[in-house]
Enzyme design. Structure first.
Site, PDB file in Angstrom:
ATOM      1  N   ARG A  86       0.045 -16.635  -5.966  1.00 36.66           N
ATOM      2  CA  ARG A  86      -0.448 -15.902  -4.501  1.00 36.66           C
ATOM      3  C   ARG A  86       0.319 -16.251  -3.390  1.00 36.66           C
ATOM      4  O   ARG A  86       0.540 -15.496  -2.385  1.00 36.66           O
ATOM      5  CB  ARG A  86      -1.880 -16.117  -4.518  1.00 36.66           C
ATOM      6  CG  ARG A  86      -2.512 -15.303  -3.474  1.00 36.66           C
ATOM      7  CD  ARG A  86      -3.807 -15.450  -3.106  1.00 36.66           C
ATOM      8  NE  ARG A  86      -4.045 -16.475  -2.192  1.00 36.66           N
ATOM      9  CZ  ARG A  86      -4.844 -17.611  -2.539  1.00 36.66           C
ATOM     10  NH1 ARG A  86      -5.382 -17.743  -3.521  1.00 36.66           N
ATOM     11  NH2 ARG A  86      -4.700 -18.569  -1.540  1.00 36.66           N
ATOM     12  N   TYR A 146       0.119   9.438   6.161  1.00 35.05           N
ATOM     13  CA  TYR A 146      -0.615   9.291   4.934  1.00 35.05           C
ATOM     14  C   TYR A 146      -1.927   9.480   5.177  1.00 35.05           C
ATOM     15  O   TYR A 146      -2.399   8.518   5.893  1.00 35.05           O
ATOM     16  CB  TYR A 146      -0.022   8.311   4.055  1.00 35.05           C
ATOM     17  CG  TYR A 146      -0.759   8.173   2.710  1.00 35.05           C
ATOM     18  CD1 TYR A 146      -1.017   9.120   1.627  1.00 35.05           C
ATOM     19  CD2 TYR A 146      -1.460   6.734   2.362  1.00 35.05           C
ATOM     20  CE1 TYR A 146      -1.695   9.223   0.702  1.00 35.05           C
ATOM     21  CE2 TYR A 146      -2.089   6.907   1.084  1.00 35.05           C
ATOM     22  CZ  TYR A 146      -2.234   7.973   0.086  1.00 35.05           C
ATOM     23  OH  TYR A 146      -3.087   7.791  -0.986  1.00 35.05           O
ATOM     24  N   ASP A 182       6.646   3.155   9.169  1.00 36.17           N
ATOM     25  CA  ASP A 182       6.393   3.206   7.549  1.00 36.17           C
ATOM     26  C   ASP A 182       7.598   4.180   7.234  1.00 36.17           C
ATOM     27  O   ASP A 182       7.883   5.116   7.567  1.00 36.17           O
ATOM     28  CB  ASP A 182       5.070   4.114   7.221  1.00 36.17           C
ATOM     29  CG  ASP A 182       5.063   4.295   5.715  1.00 36.17           C
ATOM     30  OD1 ASP A 182       5.888   4.462   5.159  1.00 36.17           O
ATOM     31  OD2 ASP A 182       3.684   4.498   5.468  1.00 36.17           O
ATOM     32  N   LYS A 216       6.820   4.716  -4.381  1.00 36.80           N
ATOM     33  CA  LYS A 216       7.507   5.687  -4.157  1.00 36.80           C
ATOM     34  C   LYS A 216       8.955   5.869  -4.540  1.00 36.80           C
ATOM     35  O   LYS A 216       9.268   5.116  -5.525  1.00 36.80           O
ATOM     36  CB  LYS A 216       7.373   6.099  -2.760  1.00 36.80           C
ATOM     37  CG  LYS A 216       5.710   6.201  -2.334  1.00 36.80           C
ATOM     38  CD  LYS A 216       4.968   7.329  -3.397  1.00 36.80           C
ATOM     39  CE  LYS A 216       3.379   7.471  -3.117  1.00 36.80           C
ATOM     40  NZ  LYS A 216       2.721   6.445  -2.473  1.00 36.80           N
TER      41      LYS A 216
HETATM   42  N1  LCS Z   1       2.663   5.207   3.254  1.00 36.75           N
HETATM   43  C1  LCS Z   1       3.135   6.641   3.002  1.00 36.75           C
HETATM   44  C2  LCS Z   1       4.258   7.398   3.455  1.00 36.75           C
HETATM   45  C3  LCS Z   1       2.763   7.062   1.674  1.00 36.75           C
HETATM   46  O1  LCS Z   1       3.224   8.507   1.267  1.00 36.75           O
HETATM   47  C4  LCS Z   1       1.684   6.527   1.015  1.00 36.75           C
HETATM   48  C5  LCS Z   1       1.103   6.940  -0.209  1.00 36.75           C
HETATM   49  C6  LCS Z   1       1.391   4.966   1.387  1.00 36.75           C
HETATM   50  C7  LCS Z   1       1.896   4.596   2.532  1.00 36.75           C
HETATM   51  C8  LCS Z   1       0.490   4.244   0.608  1.00 36.75           C
HETATM   52  O2  LCS Z   1       1.043   3.687  -0.385  1.00 36.75           O
HETATM   53  P1  LCS Z   1       0.351   3.318  -1.804  1.00 36.75           P
HETATM   54  O3  LCS Z   1      -0.860   2.191  -1.461  1.00 36.75           O
HETATM   55  O4  LCS Z   1      -0.100   4.483  -2.245  1.00 36.75           O
HETATM   56  O5  LCS Z   1       1.223   2.631  -2.594  1.00 36.75           O
HETATM   57  N2  LCS Z   1       1.310   8.194  -0.595  1.00 36.75           N
HETATM   58  C9  LCS Z   1       0.808   9.085  -1.565  1.00 36.75           C
HETATM   59  C10 LCS Z   1       1.067  10.529  -1.489  1.00 36.75           C
HETATM   60  O6  LCS Z   1       1.413  11.173  -0.537  1.00 36.75           O
HETATM   61  N3  LCS Z   1       0.549  10.861  -2.728  1.00 36.75           N
HETATM   62  O7  LCS Z   1      -0.172   9.856  -3.399  1.00 36.75           O
HETATM   63  C11 LCS Z   1       0.010   8.503  -2.750  1.00 36.75           C
END
Ligand code: LCS
Length: 406
Positions: free
Chosen positions: A59, A112, A184, A209
């Site tokens: 961790r 998001y 972000d 992503k």
């Molecule tokens: N930031 C952005 C710009 C995102 O598009 C997402 C997830 C996150 C943070 C969060 O990341 P995660 O915790 O899912 O790894 N975006 C998503 C979307 O547009 N469709 O499904 C997930």
């Protein structure tokens, strides 16, 4: 940060974080271990006291995770990075580490969905106030700053409207006010945008992503540029506990080796898809940073090295026509997430941005008819042919997914 003889993104993507191992395995091994044995009690005590550097407990740090962290830090031009269990874990950890009760945060309104809900409704339970504004309007950011504003949180291009915010102008404004800027960078990846170059203080990513790129890992990362921030965030992450495991780190690091190639292909394909949609008579509007019709096209040209892989649009028939189209695709999968090698299509108002609620969606111009495509790296003619048949017939019932799982 590791020293590199080469600094081009393509070379860093293949080599950064890999390190040099005895007997030279070309790929760093997966340290699938929760803990690390000490040579003796004195060494254990010295490691915990920080008098000696080394791994203690996964961790707190793990070589496979560290290899990924070094790679992303190098690509972003940061000093260090902290891999987290998801993009949301990275965002939550970064915000909680930098804010305290009584502070105020200014945030892009097009982000998001769960990021918006986290900042607008959850942080307020801990006495942290938030204002969500259209950050493509730098004057609106200036007007939203308060004496207690400590963080300006920017997603650019914003999910899913692809609105572009001027990073340089906002960083200058925020810094003059004594606030930090967190960006972000998920939609761009460090290949297409490096927020530190424009003055950002902290960069976060959903590794899920483009960085991983293969739709088989959920992960996130925080990238910093000062030793002080790194030490503080490492302590906070260690206490919150949302770290990325070694196997997931290995997979993301593997994905990063082809990041530069993939991003180039995502951009080429998405540009073609956006141009195809823009001339289609059934399409009311298209938003893509590579189209001259994008309202912040010039800002994008200045700060982005490519327009990315995400295209949003709305049909003249609105929500109902969009639903028909999404049900008719065969090659594209009807699925949330983005940035993988495969093309995905989804409906933000009822899916990724449902948690924001109708008012917040309206404020961010996320209309009920908006459809978002994550354009993959397939042959672009096949992607366009799929969209074309879905748009023109709108009647096919067999989806690609149904075929695979039948
Ligand atoms: N930031 C952005 C710009 C995102 O598009 C997402 C997830 C996150 C943070 C969060 O990341 P995660 O915790 O899912 O790894 N975006 C998503 C979307 O547009 N469709 O499904 C997930």
């Amino acid at each position: 940060m590791e020293h590199h003889d080469f600094d081009s993104p393509e070379t860093l993507a293949v080599h950064a974080g890999v390190g040099k191992y005895e007997r030279l395995p070309v790929v760093p091994p997966i340290y699938q271990t929760s803990t690390f044995a000490f040579a003796d009690a004195d060494e254990g005590a010295a490691l915990f006291a920080g008098r000696q550097q080394g791994y203690i407990y996964s961790r707190m740090g793990n070589p496979t995770v560290q290899a990924l962290e070094n790679a992303v830090a190098a690509l972003e031009g940061g000093l260090g990075a902290l891999a987290c269990a998801s993009g949301m874990a990275a965002i939550h950890t970064a915000l909680m580490a930098m804010l305290k009760q009584g502070d105020h945060v200014v945030c892009s309104d097009a982000v998001y969905g769960p990021t918006c809900s986290l900042i607008e409704t959850l942080l307020s339970r801990y006495g942290i106030e938030a204002t969500l504004v259209d950050t493509s309007d730098t004057q609106a950011v200036a007007a939203a700053l308060r004496p207690n504003t400590k963080v300006v949180y920017i997603e650019t291009p914003g999910n899913p409207t692809l609105v572009i915010s001027d990073l340089g102008a906002i960083c200058r404004l925020a810094h003059a006010h004594g606030a930090l800027v967190i960006v972000d960078n998920t939609f761009m990846s460090p290949i297409l945008q490096q927020p530190f170059r424009w003055g950002a203080d902290i960069v976060v990513h959903s590794l899920t992503k483009f960085l991983n790129g293969h739709a088989d890992v959920v992960g996130g990362i925080i990238v910093v540029k000062s030793q002080e921030q790194y030490a503080h965030l490492r302590k906070v992450l260690n206490h919150f506990g949302g770290v990325l495991p070694p196997f997931e780190s290995f997979l993301v690091h593997r994905g990063i080796k082809t990041l530069a190639l993939r991003m180039r292909r995502h951009c080429e394909n998405a540009q073609r898809v956006a141009e195809y949609l823009e001339q289609h008579p059934a399409v009311a509007w298209v938003r893509y940073p590579g189209l001259k019709s994008h309202p912040q096209y010039d800002v994008g040209e200045k700060q982005m090295l490519g327009p990315g892989g995400i295209v949003s649009f709305e049909l003249h028939g609105g929500l109902e026509a969009g639903r028909k189209m999404m049900n008719a695709v065969r090659l594209c999968a009807l699925a949330v997430s983005l940035g993988g090698v495969e093309s995905l299509i989804q409906h933000p108002a009822s899916m990724t941005h449902a948690s924001m609620g109708p008012e917040a969606r309206l404020r961010a111009h996320i209309t009920d008819g908006l459809v978002r495509i994550s354009v993959g790296i397939e042959n672009v003619d096949d992607i366009i042919a799929d969209l074309d048949q879905a748009l023109t017939t709108g009647t096919a019932v067999t989806t690609y997914n149904a075929g695979v799982h039948a």
